[in-house]
Design an enzyme around this catalytic site. Structure first.
Site, mmCIF file in Angstrom:
data_model
loop_
_atom_site.group_PDB
_atom_site.id
_atom_site.type_symbol
_atom_site.label_atom_id
_atom_site.label_comp_id
_atom_site.label_asym_id
_atom_site.label_seq_id
_atom_site.Cartn_x
_atom_site.Cartn_y
_atom_site.Cartn_z
ATOM 1 N N GLY A 7 -16.884 23.323 -56.475
ATOM 2 C CA GLY A 7 -17.417 23.636 -55.145
ATOM 3 C C GLY A 7 -18.916 23.823 -55.163
ATOM 4 N N ILE A 8 -19.398 24.423 -54.098
ATOM 5 C CA ILE A 8 -20.836 24.547 -53.894
ATOM 6 C C ILE A 8 -21.297 25.940 -54.344
ATOM 7 C CG2 ILE A 8 -20.597 25.375 -51.491
ATOM 8 C CD1 ILE A 8 -22.884 23.306 -50.857
ATOM 9 N N GLY A 9 -22.550 26.054 -54.777
ATOM 10 C CA GLY A 9 -23.075 27.361 -55.188
ATOM 11 C C GLY A 9 -23.365 27.379 -56.681
ATOM 12 N N ALA A 10 -23.841 28.533 -57.148
ATOM 13 C CA ALA A 10 -24.309 28.635 -58.531
ATOM 14 C C ALA A 10 -23.149 28.642 -59.530
ATOM 15 C CB ALA A 10 -25.133 29.923 -58.685
ATOM 16 N N ILE A 11 -22.005 29.190 -59.133
ATOM 17 C CA ILE A 11 -20.933 29.421 -60.119
ATOM 18 C C ILE A 11 -20.318 28.123 -60.651
ATOM 19 C CG2 ILE A 11 -18.630 30.454 -60.424
ATOM 20 C CD1 ILE A 11 -20.035 32.893 -59.653
ATOM 21 N N GLU A 66 -15.193 17.026 -53.896
ATOM 22 C CA GLU A 66 -15.952 16.754 -52.670
ATOM 23 C C GLU A 66 -17.409 16.458 -53.025
ATOM 24 O OE1 GLU A 66 -15.559 19.630 -49.455
ATOM 25 O OE2 GLU A 66 -17.746 19.695 -49.352
ATOM 26 N N GLY A 117 -14.484 21.890 -48.260
ATOM 27 C CA GLY A 117 -13.173 21.410 -48.700
ATOM 28 C C GLY A 117 -12.396 22.464 -49.459
#
Ligand code: COA
Length: 434
Positions: free
Chosen positions: A214-218, A237, A335
């Protein structure tokens, strides 16, 4: 007419192309690193010629000149995924957020969102007159199909990518040749907590798994912990530089994928120029529309599918808020739920939500008795599977409410456990046992 004559006939300047946009119309724009900056600049420069034009877009990277306060009233922004700059616009009440799964956007452009004009960034045409949608495939074809007028920026710096990305010169009305670097996303270096989260997530990933990130730093921090795995695959995605690094190292090969073997499947990417160069004419990476990539039934065809997403807070029942902080719209659903459902349906699939245990410089626990007032539930307690923090892994699927609360407290930050335990003991009328 051959395509080259057609191309020459359609070549125009941005100031001319935007004359085909009219008051009250709805303009659907390209996404993320493929947002059409030349047209956006022309619209901002001529904003006083327009009244109440709706500009639809998702994530925007970099500055969008149409977000300037002087454009207010001329343009109204509508988005289903906010980022730093569009969040400000919505908070100033100069734009609106609409909740929608990303995968539904293409069908909404046919049925629910009146798409008068589509404006996208593409690559220059190949020898047969096909441009590539480059780094963002997502809803572009649906918008181009639905729109009465199609404007494309043929950017020499847009990579030519494969999959279902081709748009023929005959499908568009105006072509603006241009050359400018794509907007880049540089992720922060992961800290100790992110690296610990990465190690916990890695313990759930077996060789031959297919990953969504997914999106973000993690999610990118998780990739750093996967260097010793073998034959991982990608059906995601989006992805960023971390996937490229593991492809170059031969960790991600796609060799054991059960759908699109040997290919990394994605609908859009955001990263640095190095990533954009990597996908240029790269047959290992294929871009498909978001309604295909994010379909839970398609995702589920990948055996050992593992989705890894992030969130803002989780309550003791396992309800996950990923897109709002109380009433404040922070991002969007993207998503997340589709991949959680797809991974849960897949043979040997796992759906992971990974987050730091605290936010706001350690002053707030992200594991809470109740979600913050006004928060939207992104992933319901019925869909949630694994929650990971730097303190460990809690598997919630199949667990009772009481067990869920126990498991979540065990991965909360120690400073906040006493308050959570107090809530647990009053809620379940029993002592909390470590
Ligand atoms: N209360 C108050 N503030 C909070 C908070 C909470 N519960 N949770 C986070 N914050 C603050 C953080 O402190 C941070 O602020 P700062 O920038 O001033 O430090 C900010 O909100 C962002 O949080 P962070 O966790 O760092 O965000 P991120 O960039 O890692 O993105 C999500 C995390 C959840 C926003 C992002 O993954 C997302 O939008 N997810 C939903 C969509 C999705 O999963 N799509 C998947 C397919 S692409």
């Amino acid at each position: 007419m051959n395509w080259k004559e057609d191309y020459q006939r359609k070549v125009t300047k941005p100031e001319i192309a935007i004359k085909d946009i009219h008051d009250g119309q709805c303009v659907v724009m390209g996404h993320a690193a493929a947002a059409p900056h030349v047209v956006q600049q022309a619209l901002a420069d001529h904003c006083e010629d327009y009244y109440d034009v709706l500009l639809y877009h998702m994530t925007t990277l970099g500055d969008n000149p149409c977000y300037q306060p002087r454009c207010f009233g001329h343009f109204r922004h509508v988005s289903n995924f906010l980022s730093a700059n569009s969040r400000d616009v919505v908070e100033r009440r100069e734009g609106d957020f609409f909740p929608a799964y990303f995968k539904d956007v293409p069908s909404m452009l046919d049925r629910d969102i009146p798409c008068d004009v589509a404006v996208f960034q593409v690559s220059p045409p190949n020898a047969e007159g096909y441009c590539s949608l480059g780094v963002s495939c997502d809803y572009a074809k649906a918008a181009i199909h639905a729109a009465k007028t199609v404007i494309v920026e043929a950017n020499e710096m847009m990579p030519f990518t494969y999959g279902d990305t081709m748009v023929h010169v005959s499908q568009v009305d105006h072509i603006i040749p241009c050359s400018y670097p794509l907007q880049e996303l540089v992720l922060p270096e992961p800290g100790e907590a992110e690296l610990a989260i990465g190690r916990h997530c890695a313990s759930l990933v077996s060789d031959g798994s297919t990953l969504q990130l997914g999106i973000g730093a993690i999610p990118d921090a998780v990739l750093r912990a996967l260097g010793d795995k073998n034959d991982l695959g990608i059906h995601s995605e989006m992805f960023s530089n971390g996937v490229m690094e593991l492809m170059k190292k031969g960790v991600i090969t796609g060799r054991r994928k059960t759908l699109h073997r040997d290919k990394a499947i994605v609908t859009f990417i955001m990263g640095t120029k190095e990533l954009y160069d990597f996908v240029d004419q790269n047959e290992q990476v294929e871009f498909y529309p978001v309604d295909y990539v994010n379909s839970p039934l398609i995702i589920a065809k990948n055996e050992r599918m593992i989705s890894i997403n992030s969130c803002l807070e989780v309550d003791l029942q396992g309800q996950v808020a990923s897109e709002t902080i109380g009433m404040r719209q922070y991002s969007g659903i993207g998503g997340q739920v589709d991949f959680i459902r797809g991974a849960s349906l897949a043979r040997e699939g796992k759906a992971i939500i990974a987050m730091r245990s605290t936010a706001a410089g350690g002053t707030i626990s992200r594991i809470k008795p109740f979600l913050t007032k006004g928060a939207a539930v992104s992933t319901s307690r019925n869909d949630v599977d694994y929650i990971v923090t730097e303190y460990g892994v809690a598997r919630l699927k199949g667990r009772t409410l009481q067990h869920r609360a126990q498991d979540l407290i065990s991965i909360a930050h120690p400073d906040f456990r006493p308050a959570l335990i107090e809530e647990y003991e009053s809620r379940f009328h029993c002592k909390y046992e470590e």
